[in-house]
Write an enzyme that holds these catalytic residues in place. Structure first.
Site, PDB file in Angstrom:
ATOM      1  N   LYS A  90      -5.700  39.681  31.674  1.00 39.98           N
ATOM      2  CA  LYS A  90      -4.688  38.618  31.634  1.00 39.98           C
ATOM      3  C   LYS A  90      -4.319  38.300  30.186  1.00 39.98           C
ATOM      4  CE  LYS A  90      -6.018  36.778  36.104  1.00 39.98           C
ATOM      5  NZ  LYS A  90      -6.759  35.824  36.940  1.00 39.98           N
TER       6      LYS A  90
ATOM      7  N   GLN B 287     -10.329  30.685  35.894  1.00 41.36           N
ATOM      8  CA  GLN B 287     -10.712  31.866  36.676  1.00 41.36           C
ATOM      9  C   GLN B 287     -11.759  31.500  37.732  1.00 41.36           C
ATOM     10  OE1 GLN B 287      -9.226  34.881  36.395  1.00 41.36           O
ATOM     11  NE2 GLN B 287     -10.479  35.728  38.029  1.00 41.36           N
TER      12      GLN B 287
ATOM     13  N   ASP C 254      -1.508  28.930  38.636  1.00 40.96           N
ATOM     14  CA  ASP C 254      -2.082  29.587  39.812  1.00 40.96           C
ATOM     15  C   ASP C 254      -1.494  29.022  41.106  1.00 40.96           C
ATOM     16  OD1 ASP C 254      -3.967  31.697  39.685  1.00 40.96           O
ATOM     17  OD2 ASP C 254      -5.441  30.381  38.738  1.00 40.96           O
TER      18      ASP C 254
HETATM   19  N1  GUN Z   1     -10.090  34.894  41.203  1.00 41.55           N
HETATM   20  C1  GUN Z   1      -9.618  35.859  42.036  1.00 41.55           C
HETATM   21  N2  GUN Z   1      -8.274  35.778  42.148  1.00 41.55           N
HETATM   22  C2  GUN Z   1      -7.884  34.743  41.369  1.00 41.55           C
HETATM   23  C3  GUN Z   1      -6.618  34.181  41.069  1.00 41.55           C
HETATM   24  O1  GUN Z   1      -5.558  34.602  41.559  1.00 41.55           O
HETATM   25  N3  GUN Z   1      -6.635  33.124  40.204  1.00 41.55           N
HETATM   26  C4  GUN Z   1      -7.793  32.634  39.683  1.00 41.55           C
HETATM   27  N4  GUN Z   1      -7.696  31.589  38.859  1.00 41.55           N
HETATM   28  N5  GUN Z   1      -8.980  33.134  39.943  1.00 41.55           N
HETATM   29  C5  GUN Z   1      -9.017  34.187  40.783  1.00 41.55           C
END
Ligand code: GUN
Length: 297
Positions: free
Chosen positions: A51, A95, A118
């Protein structure tokens, strides 16, 4: 392998990222994205690294916060409050999963809805279900883009979503409904799941169980989007597989996403897109680039 049938998520993600990069350059802005990782889950570390890399390539300033696994909930809430108040930070990504001692819902609700790239805050979840324009979860948004690229208009199609998580299954169902699909959501308690799935024009697999869905679940000609990323041991080697048994499904489906290289890259691309959207929504008229004067002024 018929490559036309295999949906290229990397190429689709590159197109989204290019557009975001172009928009950022044209607007002369630099959105800021804060990425928070608590603990040392190896998969999360890889996701966060990717990311941050994609953000930098796209022209987004990333701020990384790697916190130890024993970080207290109060310190995490204090960091989020600081980032909420920081005008240089347009998006906040926490995350998941979090260590068990942290109340996930409590901290996700602490992120300002306008910075919630998100789309997990209840204000954004509610807005999505009401069809309002809000920040929308990245993986389902990426799946929708792949479906539109493959099928065009989705109106009237029967979509089956397998899995009902807050991150994928539920928002996916809401987005498909918004696109005028008939939507069925299957889950661990569903009876006759394979039989119901065989009625689908579109199958979204998001259960987290390696290769659970094979050809016997699929109607010939359906489009399969595989959200699963499962690490398995195969003949002494560790490798990633989806929730769909790709080799079994390929001859039956009209199009299918591979794992890896399908949905995964789209999740990151839509995170960048959401960060730009958040930055634009937060910009006051004064901080926006000078707009051309309308003819009435
Ligand atoms: N962990 C697995 N998928 C995601 C996601 O789309 N966003 C976040 N913040 N954590 C994750």
């Amino acid at each position: 392998m018929n490559s036309l049938k295999v949906i290229d998520g990397k190429a689709a993600a590159a197109r989204v990222l290019l557009q975001v990069k172009h928009d950022i350059a044209a607007l002369g802005i630099q959105p800021g994205l804060a990425v928070i990782l608590v603990g040392d889950d190896p998969a999360s570390q890889v996701y966060v690294r990717n990311k941050v890399l994609r953000a930098e390539e796209t022209g987004i300033r990333s701020l990384e916060y790697r916190l130890p696994a024993d970080t207290g909930q109060a310190s995490l809430l204090a960091l989020i409050a600081r980032l909420n108040a920081d005008a240089q930070v347009n998006g906040i990504l926490l995350q998941l999963p979090l260590p068990a001692h942290i109340d996930e819902n409590r901290v996700l609700q602490a992120i300002a809805p306008g910075k919630d790239v998100d789309g997990f805050h209840s204000e954004n979840v509610g807005g999505l279900s009401q069809g309002r324009e809000v920040l929308t979860p990245c993986t389902p948004s990426g799946c929708m883009q792949l479906l539109h690229d493959t099928l065009g208009d989705l109106s009237g199609r029967h979509a089956v979503v397998i899995g009902r998580s807050n991150i994928v299954g539920k928002p996916m169902a809401a987005l498909l409904l918004q696109a005028h699909c008939s939507v069925t959501v299957l889950h661990s308690r569903s009876q006759n799941a394979a039989q119901l799935c065989r009625q689908a024009d579109i199958v979204i697999a998001a259960v987290g169980r390696p290769r659970m869905i094979d050809a016997s679940w699929l109607k010939p000609g359906c489009v399969v989007i595989d959200v699963g990323i499962n690490r398995i041991e195969d003949q002494g080697r560790s490798r990633l597989v989806g929730d769909v048994d790709f080799d079994s499904a390929l001859p039956v489906a009209s199009a299918i996403t591979p794992v890896p290289g399908g949905v995964g890259p789209m999740t990151i691309a839509f995170l960048m897109k959401n960060t730009l959207t958040a930055a634009l929504q937060q910009a006051t008229p004064r901080s926006l680039p000078e707009a051309p004067c309308p003819s009435t002024c």
